[in-house]
Write a protein that holds these residues in place. Structure first.
Motif, PDB file in Angstrom:
ATOM      1  N   ASP A   1      50.403  28.797  22.155  1.00  0.00           N
ATOM      2  CA  ASP A   1      49.500  27.909  22.770  1.00  0.00           C
ATOM      3  C   ASP A   1      48.473  28.716  23.600  1.00  0.00           C
ATOM      4  O   ASP A   1      48.654  29.940  23.791  1.00  0.00           O
ATOM      5  CB  ASP A   1      50.221  26.773  23.793  1.00  0.00           C
ATOM      6  N   GLY A   2      47.414  27.947  24.242  1.00  0.00           N
ATOM      7  CA  GLY A   2      46.473  28.655  25.204  1.00  0.00           C
ATOM      8  C   GLY A   2      45.319  27.855  25.438  1.00  0.00           C
ATOM      9  O   GLY A   2      45.352  26.707  25.425  1.00  0.00           O
ATOM     10  N   THR A   3      44.136  28.417  25.597  1.00  0.00           N
ATOM     11  CA  THR A   3      43.026  27.661  26.071  1.00  0.00           C
ATOM     12  C   THR A   3      41.928  28.152  24.978  1.00  0.00           C
ATOM     13  O   THR A   3      42.162  28.987  24.055  1.00  0.00           O
ATOM     14  CB  THR A   3      42.636  28.028  27.583  1.00  0.00           C
ATOM     15  N   GLY A   4      40.685  27.735  25.182  1.00  0.00           N
ATOM     16  CA  GLY A   4      39.641  28.064  24.249  1.00  0.00           C
ATOM     17  C   GLY A   4      38.448  27.558  24.690  1.00  0.00           C
ATOM     18  O   GLY A   4      38.358  26.848  25.742  1.00  0.00           O
ATOM     19  N   GLU A   5      37.090  28.080  24.172  1.00  0.00           N
ATOM     20  CA  GLU A   5      35.819  27.599  24.718  1.00  0.00           C
ATOM     21  C   GLU A   5      35.041  27.614  23.274  1.00  0.00           C
ATOM     22  O   GLU A   5      35.259  28.049  22.475  1.00  0.00           O
ATOM     23  CB  GLU A   5      35.145  28.669  25.627  1.00  0.00           C
ATOM     24  N   TRP A   6      34.170  26.488  23.335  1.00  0.00           N
ATOM     25  CA  TRP A   6      33.271  26.398  22.455  1.00  0.00           C
ATOM     26  C   TRP A   6      31.940  27.087  22.782  1.00  0.00           C
ATOM     27  O   TRP A   6      31.201  26.901  23.795  1.00  0.00           O
ATOM     28  CB  TRP A   6      32.699  24.902  22.568  1.00  0.00           C
ATOM     29  N   LEU A   7      31.667  28.077  21.903  1.00  0.00           N
ATOM     30  CA  LEU A   7      30.405  28.818  22.104  1.00  0.00           C
ATOM     31  C   LEU A   7      29.149  28.326  21.449  1.00  0.00           C
ATOM     32  O   LEU A   7      29.276  28.029  20.326  1.00  0.00           O
ATOM     33  CB  LEU A   7      30.762  30.292  21.330  1.00  0.00           C
ATOM     34  N   PRO A   8      28.084  28.213  22.111  1.00  0.00           N
ATOM     35  CA  PRO A   8      26.765  27.649  21.672  1.00  0.00           C
ATOM     36  C   PRO A   8      26.449  28.510  20.774  1.00  0.00           C
ATOM     37  O   PRO A   8      25.961  29.507  20.871  1.00  0.00           O
ATOM     38  CB  PRO A   8      26.096  27.407  23.070  1.00  0.00           C
ATOM     39  N   LEU A   9      25.863  27.875  19.650  1.00  0.00           N
ATOM     40  CA  LEU A   9      24.826  28.520  18.589  1.00  0.00           C
ATOM     41  C   LEU A   9      23.418  27.951  18.820  1.00  0.00           C
ATOM     42  O   LEU A   9      22.733  28.678  18.594  1.00  0.00           O
ATOM     43  CB  LEU A   9      25.549  28.193  17.129  1.00  0.00           C
ATOM     44  N   VAL A  10      23.389  26.487  18.938  1.00  0.00           N
ATOM     45  CA  VAL A  10      22.092  25.938  19.002  1.00  0.00           C
ATOM     46  C   VAL A  10      22.240  24.965  20.128  1.00  0.00           C
ATOM     47  O   VAL A  10      23.474  24.207  20.390  1.00  0.00           O
ATOM     48  CB  VAL A  10      21.516  25.147  17.884  1.00  0.00           C
ATOM     49  N   LEU A  11      21.612  24.948  21.413  1.00  0.00           N
ATOM     50  CA  LEU A  11      21.728  24.050  22.392  1.00  0.00           C
ATOM     51  C   LEU A  11      20.331  23.427  22.562  1.00  0.00           C
ATOM     52  O   LEU A  11      19.209  23.697  22.516  1.00  0.00           O
ATOM     53  CB  LEU A  11      21.948  24.627  23.794  1.00  0.00           C
ATOM     54  N   ASP A  12      20.457  21.906  22.301  1.00  0.00           N
ATOM     55  CA  ASP A  12      19.568  20.738  22.195  1.00  0.00           C
ATOM     56  C   ASP A  12      18.121  21.464  21.307  1.00  0.00           C
ATOM     57  O   ASP A  12      16.857  21.489  21.525  1.00  0.00           O
ATOM     58  CB  ASP A  12      18.824  20.762  23.863  1.00  0.00           C
ATOM     59  N   GLY A  13      18.603  21.991  19.901  1.00  0.00           N
ATOM     60  CA  GLY A  13      17.756  22.372  18.929  1.00  0.00           C
ATOM     61  C   GLY A  13      17.090  23.929  19.249  1.00  0.00           C
ATOM     62  O   GLY A  13      16.303  24.257  18.503  1.00  0.00           O
ATOM     63  N   VAL A  14      17.795  24.533  20.106  1.00  0.00           N
ATOM     64  CA  VAL A  14      17.235  25.940  20.255  1.00  0.00           C
ATOM     65  C   VAL A  14      18.384  26.939  20.164  1.00  0.00           C
ATOM     66  O   VAL A  14      19.422  26.534  20.625  1.00  0.00           O
ATOM     67  CB  VAL A  14      16.743  25.880  21.747  1.00  0.00           C
ATOM     68  N   SER A  15      18.017  28.010  19.214  1.00  0.00           N
ATOM     69  CA  SER A  15      18.737  28.933  19.032  1.00  0.00           C
ATOM     70  C   SER A  15      19.555  29.472  20.381  1.00  0.00           C
ATOM     71  O   SER A  15      18.801  30.020  21.115  1.00  0.00           O
ATOM     72  CB  SER A  15      18.617  30.052  18.027  1.00  0.00           C
ATOM     73  N   GLN A  16      20.829  29.919  20.329  1.00  0.00           N
ATOM     74  CA  GLN A  16      21.362  30.576  21.260  1.00  0.00           C
ATOM     75  C   GLN A  16      21.947  32.181  20.910  1.00  0.00           C
ATOM     76  O   GLN A  16      22.722  32.732  21.614  1.00  0.00           O
ATOM     77  CB  GLN A  16      22.597  29.821  21.950  1.00  0.00           C
ATOM     78  N   VAL A  17      21.537  32.226  19.584  1.00  0.00           N
ATOM     79  CA  VAL A  17      22.141  33.453  19.289  1.00  0.00           C
ATOM     80  C   VAL A  17      21.050  34.748  19.085  1.00  0.00           C
ATOM     81  O   VAL A  17      20.183  34.434  18.352  1.00  0.00           O
ATOM     82  CB  VAL A  17      22.726  33.278  17.839  1.00  0.00           C
ATOM     83  N   PRO A  18      21.150  35.631  19.934  1.00  0.00           N
ATOM     84  CA  PRO A  18      19.914  36.712  19.905  1.00  0.00           C
ATOM     85  C   PRO A  18      19.688  37.172  18.429  1.00  0.00           C
ATOM     86  O   PRO A  18      20.645  37.429  17.583  1.00  0.00           O
ATOM     87  CB  PRO A  18      20.469  37.775  20.599  1.00  0.00           C
ATOM     88  N   GLY A  19      18.464  37.235  18.296  1.00  0.00           N
ATOM     89  CA  GLY A  19      18.004  37.803  16.901  1.00  0.00           C
ATOM     90  C   GLY A  19      17.897  36.706  15.775  1.00  0.00           C
ATOM     91  O   GLY A  19      17.464  36.832  14.780  1.00  0.00           O
ATOM     92  N   PHE A  20      18.357  35.419  16.039  1.00  0.00           N
ATOM     93  CA  PHE A  20      18.275  34.248  15.168  1.00  0.00           C
ATOM     94  C   PHE A  20      17.363  33.234  15.619  1.00  0.00           C
ATOM     95  O   PHE A  20      17.565  32.737  16.648  1.00  0.00           O
ATOM     96  CB  PHE A  20      19.674  33.823  14.845  1.00  0.00           C
TER      97      PHE A  20
END
Length: 694
Positions: free
Chosen positions: A447-466
């Motif tokens: 067991d453990g914890t986790g996080e949802w990493l954003p790829l796109v927020l409100d239609g805007v890329s959150q990934v550098p270089g993409f």
């Protein structure tokens, strides 16, 4: 797809496979009785090739050690009340008061059925019959099924092949319904006699295209709690195939990455195929996942294409020989593969509507997508990428759901704008306690914890270089870049409608810990994971729009009699039905979990089946087998209607290892009550099956 194992296949499989030897790269590499034919046709021998995910994400060891350090700080003597509250909020999933107590569909679990048995086995006191089979006519009784004279035009008017995702959308009167069914792939070797001319071979390829896609079929019955029959020529009956027009929605619609010489706008795509699981939305539409699309195209094999398993080799089906768009090496068609691998949405109540491909949900090998409505009204969709070492995703809509949206026009736009996330898991046990055997760590659970990493927020890329459209078209590469957690083939991902907890079926991954591949991690705790597992995930604060979650492994699958390192939520392993390779999950009205399997013959030597798993109380984790499907088949698309004493499943690829002249299954035309046998042709017909209590 189950992979390598040292056990030999049975003689019947080996004989057929030897005849097809040049075409079956997985021959000799599958586990036990798992068919190399399935590997070849369904997923283009994905496990024969190098794992596409060669990313160097932060190692799970680094993530786990960081999590343990943070946990020690939060829970130490100096931690404040706020920190303690956070740790409790995102910690191990806790039982919910509204949960099931074991379900209301009574049955005595069946014994495991040997992998060579050609029968659909149900508990005592239950009866089964097909609702509809491959080749049954949808529009006219004059369309007679005969594989020796079948044409593409006729196949477009009949139920498609290899039934997968299934739902029965009932009218409140209980006497009429709409059935929606996916058709994942075809097996021409048992569907038709061998082609003897180039023209006949070309026609069989067009028939194959027509047998892919989806079907919508109206059902009727005289009264509730009785078996259904389908209605030929009903107004809502519809076929969607590999040539049906689809519109494109979301931020990548019109992107240069989606444009071809036939569609310079990048907004109109012909067809859908390799449709696996799906989901039904609260507004009454059906979502379908395009999964192993890579097996349908020849491509240059660029780094972007290779990340999805696309290669320059000729394809299994040879569609590129009759339709140039399936050869992405041809100028003008380089982007055609980018137009597949999406979640598609179909309105089963409007046969004139154009189905939609939703780019906002990302492009990968979608098993399916299932939707829930948050308290805020936002729509949340969960999705798995079904390949070894791939990722778990979540979408959150920008706009909110309108209850009572009469024509569904507002709600049908909800999947077109919002935010896309990928999951990173953190274990809470010392790394050295995750041994790769499946032995529990000292705290008694994975067991453990986790996080949802954003790829796109409100239609805007959150990934550098993409750019945004690059994130959505090359989603695997974007998820690599942010350091998502590599999972063991995350397939169906579904929220429990009673508790909100989310269940992730990780089917298997026999490559884990081999060669240079990542070894065991707490959310994937076995190397050479043949049997798979099920993860139970709880969103922090019961808010699915948030970015924190807790998780634990509910089932570490296998046969307890043969493997001491199985786990069933703490239930005594000697008292459960053996289960392997969980694929689809579903819930009855009480919130009890049901699991269908794909790959058990290769992993534990039994036919695949459907299993009930209570989630609360003393029965939590008690796996009980409800049915077993015939030899060569997998169990798909379970629908549980316990208040009606009804269960529905789709039976896919029965008799997979046969040939036209040596069929290995007669399913479903071997005399079960209610089965039509007068037009049986001596081979198997993938079907939608209903099971009811006598």
């Amino acid at each position: 797809m189950t992979t390598t194992d040292e056990r030999p296949g049975d003689a019947r499989t080996s004989s057929t496979s030897r005849r097809l030897l040049p075409l079956l790269p997985m021959l000799g590499h599958t586990a036990g009785k798992r068919s190399p034919v399935t590997c070849h046709l369904k997923c283009a021998d994905a496990c024969f090739h190098e794992v596409p995910n060669r990313s160097e994400n932060p190692t799970f060891k680094d993530v786990a050690e960081t999590a343990l350090t943070r946990r020690a700080v939060l829970l130490g003597a100096a931690a404040g009340a706020g920190a303690l509250a956070l740790a409790a909020q995102v910690g191990t999933a806790a039982p919910a008061s509204a949960a099931a107590r074991g379900g209301r569909l009574p049955f005595v679990p069946i014994a495991p059925v040997g992998a060579a048995v050609d029968d659909l086995v149900v508990p005592g006191g239950y009866t089964w019959a097909p609702i509809i089979r491959w080749g049954d006519p949808l529009f006219s009784e004059d369309d007679r099924f005969d594989p020796t004279t079948l044409t593409a035009e006729l196949q477009e008017r009949m139920l498609g092949y290899n039934a997968d995702y299934l739902d029965i959308l009932e009218h409140p009167n209980g006497r009429s319904a709409v059935l929606v069914n996916n058709h994942e792939y075809t097996n021409e070797a048992i569907m038709f006699p061998p082609a003897t001319t180039p023209e006949q071979l070309a026609e069989q390829r067009w028939i194959g295209m027509a047998a892919h896609g989806m079907s919508v079929v109206e059902l009727t019955r005289d009264r509730k709690r009785e078996p259904w029959r389908y209605v030929v020529g009903a107004p809502l009956n519809r076929r969607i195939t590999a040539t049906t027009p689809f519109t494109v929605s979301g931020p990548a619609a019109g992107s240069p990455l989606l444009r071809t010489q036939d569609d310079p706008t990048g907004t109109l795509v012909l067809g859908t195929f390799n449709n696996c699981a799906g989901g039904t939305t609260p507004w009454g539409t059906v979502l379908s996942g395009e999964e192993n699309f890579q097996g349908y195209f020849r491509a240059e094999g660029t780094p972007e294409q290779a990340r999805y398993g696309l290669r320059p080799d000729p394809t299994t089906r040879g569609w590129e020989e009759v339709d140039p768009r399936f050869d992405a090496r041809t100028p003008g068609y380089e982007n055609e593969p980018n137009r597949f691998g999406w979640i598609v949405e179909v309105d089963p109540y409007d046969p004139t509507s154009t189905p939609v491909k939703h780019t906002m949900l990302g492009r990968f090998k979608h098993e399916g997508a299932t939707v829930r409505i948050a308290a805020s009204g936002h729509v949340v969709a969960y999705m798995g990428d079904d390949e070894r070492f791939e990722y778990l995703y979540k979408f959150v809509s920008r706009d909110t759901y309108r209850k009572g949206d009469r024509h569904r026009e507002h709600n049908k736009q909800l999947l077109s704008a919002g935010s896309l996330y990928v999951a990173r898991f953190r274990g809470d046990s010392p790394v050295e306690e995750i041994t790769g055997t499946g032995a529990l760590p000292s705290d008694g659970m994975f067991d453990g914890t986790g996080e949802w990493l954003p790829l796109v927020l409100d239609g805007v890329s959150q990934v550098p270089g993409f750019t945004t459209d690059e994130v959505l078209v090359h989603t695997r590469l974007a998820a690599d870049a942010v350091g998502a957690t590599k999972m063991d083939r995350p397939e169906d991902v579904e929220p429990n409608p009673r508790t909100g907890r989310v269940y992730v079926a990780c089917t298997n991954n026999t490559a884990r810990g081999t060669g240079t591949n990542e070894g065991a991690t707490e959310p994937n705790p076995r190397t050479r994971n043949r049997n798979g597992h099920v993860i139970e995930l709880t969103e922090a604060g019961d808010d699915p729009t948030g970015t924190a979650f807790g998780w634990q492994i509910l089932l570490l699958c296998g046969d307890p009699a043969a493997n001491p390192y199985t786990y069933f939520a703490g239930f005594p392993p000697e008292a459960v039905s053996p289960i392997s390779c969980p694929d689809n999950v579903a819930f009855d009205g009480d919130g009890t979990l049901w699991v269908s399997t794909d790959g058990a013959p290769g992993a534990i030597g039994y036919c695949d089946g459907l299993f009930k798993v209570p989630l609360e109380g003393p029965e939590r984790g008690r796996v009980q087998q409800f049915l077993s499907v015939p030899t060569g088949a997998e169990t798909c698309g379970p629908v549980i209607r316990e208040q009606q004493d009804m269960v529905y499943v789709a039976v896919q690829h029965p008799g997979e290892d046969g040939t036209w002249g040596a069929q290995q299954s007669l399913f479903p035309d071997y005399g079960a009550e209610g089965t039509v046998t007068d037009d049986a042709w001596g081979g198997p017909r993938p079907s939608v099956v209903q099971v009811w209590r006598d």
